[in-house]
Design a protein around this motif. Structure first.
Motif, mmCIF file in Angstrom:
data_model
loop_
_atom_site.group_PDB
_atom_site.id
_atom_site.type_symbol
_atom_site.label_atom_id
_atom_site.label_comp_id
_atom_site.label_asym_id
_atom_site.label_seq_id
_atom_site.Cartn_x
_atom_site.Cartn_y
_atom_site.Cartn_z
ATOM 1 N N ASP A 3 -4.122 7.234 -11.171
ATOM 2 C CA ASP A 3 -4.042 7.603 -9.757
ATOM 3 C C ASP A 3 -5.411 8.004 -9.228
ATOM 4 O OD1 ASP A 3 -1.212 7.317 -9.293
ATOM 5 O OD2 ASP A 3 -0.909 9.115 -10.495
ATOM 6 N N VAL A 4 -6.189 8.701 -10.058
ATOM 7 C CA VAL A 4 -7.499 9.198 -9.638
ATOM 8 C C VAL A 4 -8.459 9.165 -10.823
ATOM 9 C CG1 VAL A 4 -8.761 11.047 -8.455
ATOM 10 C CG2 VAL A 4 -6.279 10.865 -8.161
ATOM 11 N N ARG A 40 -5.505 7.024 -1.182
ATOM 12 C CA ARG A 40 -5.750 6.135 -2.312
ATOM 13 C C ARG A 40 -6.816 5.114 -1.949
ATOM 14 N NH1 ARG A 40 -1.282 6.152 -6.000
ATOM 15 N NH2 ARG A 40 0.445 7.437 -5.242
ATOM 16 N N THR A 66 -9.267 5.184 -6.982
ATOM 17 C CA THR A 66 -9.609 6.372 -6.200
ATOM 18 C C THR A 66 -10.567 7.208 -7.039
ATOM 19 O OG1 THR A 66 -7.423 6.376 -5.180
ATOM 20 C CG2 THR A 66 -8.716 8.399 -5.000
ATOM 21 N N GLY A 76 -1.112 11.879 -6.788
ATOM 22 C CA GLY A 76 -0.239 10.728 -6.638
ATOM 23 C C GLY A 76 1.158 11.109 -6.218
ATOM 24 N N ALA A 104 -3.676 10.285 -2.842
ATOM 25 C CA ALA A 104 -4.014 10.317 -4.268
ATOM 26 C C ALA A 104 -4.226 11.744 -4.735
ATOM 27 C CB ALA A 104 -5.282 9.492 -4.523
ATOM 28 N N TYR A 130 0.836 -1.200 0.000
ATOM 29 C CA TYR A 130 0.000 0.000 0.000
ATOM 30 C C TYR A 130 0.865 1.241 0.000
ATOM 31 C CZ TYR A 130 -3.172 3.634 1.596
ATOM 32 O OH TYR A 130 -3.888 4.798 1.717
#
Length: 283
Positions: A195-196, A63, A228, A98, A34, A29
């Motif tokens: 990332d998002v 995240r 995310t 990120g 994020a 993890y």
């Protein structure tokens, strides 16, 4: 002081949940947020006619979480999404996605970032009618300089199956219903493992039943794929699918609510809407 404590507690819970997902999936993890905004302000114009869309946003989203953003008309939620996604440039402050500082990037750098590390889902679907469903899903990879490799095609097929469109990769968008087109848009948003994923009123053009199905897919993307999601919505029912709801008013985060019911979120919105609205704010 109470609000700050609640904010820290909510962020800690969200980060813990994301860490648990990674552990269960056998993955390491990354605790880097994020999305991170610090002192973000956005002003349009100058002097007495200036519009203060964002007045100082401080926010960190872990995240693997689903965040809904709500607020009255003119609260700054659309500007918030645009600044967080690198679609608009803050007047002041810092935006990190990120762990990457995007404030100060030039347009070419931002374009590359959006293609490779961000996913978008809009109310209008924004599919290219001349491309097949599979080609639409693979489009972010192609724009980022990749080719339609067997691995990419497998990824697209897997995502289409996850959103209930297995076997429909060869169809054109016009052959699909509105709900199916939004499913394609979700698969497209996830194909680069961004990332998002930013979603702007993703259910605004859908009926209630189809909207619930699409929101379930976004929820599943978070729970099953570790995505995310940051979603702007006016619908308390949509926001109820999120891990937390951020309420904007007058360009500030006025409140936040950890995963609440539709009724609770609607009541909170009613309180905000009934409150005083400062002049010179924008949506």
């Amino acid at each position: 002081m109470g609000f700050r404590r609640t904010k820290r507690q909510a962020e800690h819970r969200a980060g813990h949940q994301a860490g648990q997902w990674a552990e269960q999936a056998g993955l390491s993890y990354d605790s880097t947020p994020a999305v991170e905004l610090r002192g973000v302000r956005r002003q349009y114009g100058r002097g007495s006619t200036a519009v203060h869309a964002l007045r100082g946003i401080d926010l960190s989203l872990p995240r693997g979480t689903f965040t809904a953003v709500m607020g009255p008309s003119g609260s700054g939620k659309s500007t918030f999404l645009q600044c967080a996604a690198g679609l608009d440039v803050p007047t002041e402050g810092s935006v990190r996605l990120g762990g990457t500082e995007i404030t100060g990037m030039n347009e070419n750098e931002l374009t590359e970032l959006r293609r490779s590390r961000l996913g978008f889902v809009f109310q209008a679907f924004n599919l290219l009618p001349s491309l097949t469903v599979e080609q639409n899903v693979l489009l972010p990879m192609r724009l980022a300089g990749g080719r339609a490799s067997a691995q990419g095609q497998d990824r697209a097929a897997d995502l289409l199956a996850r959103v209930g469109l297995a076997g429909k990769g060869g169809r054109r968008p016009a052959e699909l219903s509105g709900g199916q087109q939004q499913r394609v848009a979700i698969a497209r948003a996830l194909v680069t493992r961004p990332d998002v994923v930013f979603a702007d009123e993703p259910t605004g053009a859908l009926d209630t039943t189809t909207a619930a199905e699409v929101l379930g897919l976004l929820r599943s993307a978070v729970d099953s794929l570790g995505a995310t999601v940051v979603m702007v919505t006016h619908d308390p029912g949509a926001a109820a699918h999120a891990d937390q709801v951020l309420f904007l008013a007058d360009g500030l985060i006025a409140d936040r609510l950890p995963r609440g019911s539709t009724a609770t979120i609607a009541a909170r919105m009613t309180t905000l809407t009934a409150g005083p609205v400062l002049a010179g704010t924008a949506a």
